[in-house]
Write an enzyme that holds these catalytic residues in place. Structure first.
Site, PDB file in Angstrom:
ATOM      1  N   MET A 102      -2.241   8.983   0.538  1.00 22.99           N
ATOM      2  CA  MET A 102      -2.607   8.415   1.742  1.00 22.99           C
ATOM      3  C   MET A 102      -4.094   7.973   1.687  1.00 22.99           C
ATOM      4  O   MET A 102      -4.258   6.720   1.202  1.00 22.99           O
ATOM      5  CB  MET A 102      -2.480   9.646   2.691  1.00 22.99           C
ATOM      6  CG  MET A 102      -0.885   9.978   2.788  1.00 22.99           C
ATOM      7  SD  MET A 102      -0.463  11.429   4.228  1.00 22.99           S
ATOM      8  CE  MET A 102      -0.483  10.117   5.566  1.00 22.99           C
ATOM      9  N   CYS A 103      -5.047   8.728   2.004  1.00 25.03           N
ATOM     10  CA  CYS A 103      -6.391   8.162   1.882  1.00 25.03           C
ATOM     11  C   CYS A 103      -6.821   7.892   0.722  1.00 25.03           C
ATOM     12  O   CYS A 103      -7.885   7.077   0.464  1.00 25.03           O
ATOM     13  CB  CYS A 103      -7.445   9.353   2.717  1.00 25.03           C
ATOM     14  SG  CYS A 103      -6.881   9.627   4.358  1.00 25.03           S
ATOM     15  N   VAL A 104      -6.776   8.725  -0.531  1.00 23.38           N
ATOM     16  CA  VAL A 104      -6.953   8.101  -1.761  1.00 23.38           C
ATOM     17  C   VAL A 104      -6.344   6.937  -2.147  1.00 23.38           C
ATOM     18  O   VAL A 104      -7.044   5.902  -2.523  1.00 23.38           O
ATOM     19  CB  VAL A 104      -6.773   9.348  -2.755  1.00 23.38           C
ATOM     20  CG1 VAL A 104      -6.739   8.831  -4.125  1.00 23.38           C
ATOM     21  CG2 VAL A 104      -7.422  10.386  -2.500  1.00 23.38           C
TER      22      VAL A 104
END
EC number: 3.5.2.19
Length: 276
Positions: free
Chosen positions: A175-177
Site C-alpha cells: 500500500m503506502c510503501v
C-alpha cells in the site's frame, strides 16, 4: 492507511478501496491461474534472501535520501502491529543511523487516518514510533493518501535538496510503501527497496477466492509489482548513503530551514493538523 483484513474489495472506513497496483510488469512474467501456491515464510534476521534478490556482485551505489513510510505506533506495536514489526524497526533504525551519519536527507511519512482509525491524528497510534532528530536534513511529511507524494510537499523537498536517488522502508508493503516508491520511480528517481525493511499484514482468506495469504508473500508480491525499475536488495545493511548535492548545512539555524506554511513539512516534527 487501509488494512487488508478490513475490506477485500469492499468500502473501508476511510471511504477508499483496495486496488490493483499500477506498476508495469512484463507480460511474460504474469502469472497464470494456479490451484496451489508455494509457501513463503517470513525472512529470519540473518538467513539467505530469496533467489530473486540474490546479493549484488558489486557494492550498491549510495542513495541521497531515506523515506521512512508510516512507521507509526499502531502499525509496529501492540495488537495492530504487522507480524514482522520487530524486524522492520530494527532495520529502519540501522538505515536511519547510517543516513544521518552520511548527511543524507531523511523524511518520515506520517499517515493521517480517518476519524476513529488506529492512525487518526493525535491519537497514540498515530505517533511516529521512532524518534525524529530535528534539523534541516530531517523532516516529517504528513499525508492522507497511500502515496506520500499526493498533495504533500515531498516532491519539492527532494528537488530542493537535489535528491535523485533514494531508499524506501516502512509499512505497509503493498500500500503506502509501494505507492510512494512507484511515484518516485515515475518522477525519475532511482529507488532502492531493502527486502527486509518493509512489511505488511496477512491477507485473510476469502470464500471461493483464496486461503489466507501470508504477510511475507504479500510483501514479496508488492516488490515484484513495482517492475524492473526498482532496485530490490536483500539487506537494509547493504544500503549506503551520501549527502545530496544541495542539502543545507547541518549547522543551519532552524528558522532558515523551516518550510513555507501549507507545505505539510516540518524539520522538527509534525505540523498542526490540517483543517477538516
Amino acid at each position: 492507511m487501509i488494512r487488508p483484513d478490513r475490506c477485500p474489495w469492499q468500502p473501508c472506513p476511510s471511504g477508499r478501496y483496495l486496488s490493483r497496483p499500477s506498476g508495469r510488469v512484463p507480460r511474460s512474467t504474469m502469472m497464470t491461474p494456479m490451484t496451489a501456491m508455494p509457501a513463503v515464510t517470513a525472512m529470519p534476521p540473518e538467513t539467505a534472501a530469496p533467489p530473486e534478490t540474490a546479493a549484488p556482485a558489486r557494492p550498491l551505489r549510495p542513495v541521497q535520501a531515506l523515506l521512512v513510510v508510516d512507521v507509526q505506533t499502531a502499525f509496529v506495536s501492540g495488537a495492530e502491529a504487522v507480524p514482522e514489526a520487530a524486524r522492520v524497526l530494527d532495520r529502519t533504525r540501522g538505515l536511519l543511523a547510517r543516513a544521518r551519519t552520511a548527511g543524507a536527507l531523511v523524511v518520515h511519512l506520517q499517515n493521517d487516518g480517518a476519524p476513529g482509525a488506529v492512525d487518526a491524528p493525535h491519537t497514540p497510534g498515530w505517533e511516529l514510533h521512532l524518534p525524529v532528530e530535528p534539523g534541516p536534513r530531517e523532516h516529517v511529511v504528513r499525508k492522507t493518501e497511500d502515496d506520500g507524494f499526493a498533495d504533500t510537499g515531498l516532491g519539492a523537498l527532494l528537488d530542493a535538496a537535489g535528491v535523485t536517488e533514494l531508499a524506501v522502508c516502512g509499512v505497509l508493503s503493498e500500500m503506502c510503501v509501494a505507492a510512494t516508491a512507484r511515484t518516485a520511480l515515475e518522477l525519475g528517481h532511482r529507488v532502492v527497496l531493502p527486502h527486509d525493511a518493509h512489511a505488511t499484514y496477512d491477507i485473510p482468506a476469502a470464500p471461493d477466492i483464496s486461503d489466507t495469504v501470508p504477510a511475507a508473500m504479500s510483501s514479496r508480491a508488492a516488490e515484484w509489482a513495482l517492475g524492473d525499475e526498482v532496485e530490490i536488495v536483500p539487506r537494509a545493511a547493504a544500503v549506503p548513503f551520501v549527502a545530496p548535492p544541495l542539502a543545507p548545512a547541518p549547522e543551519a539555524p532552524a528558522a532558515a530551514a523551516a518550510p513555507a506554511a501549507g507545505t505539510g513539512l516540518s524539520p522538527a516534527g509534525p505540523p498542526p493538523a490540517p483543517a477538516r
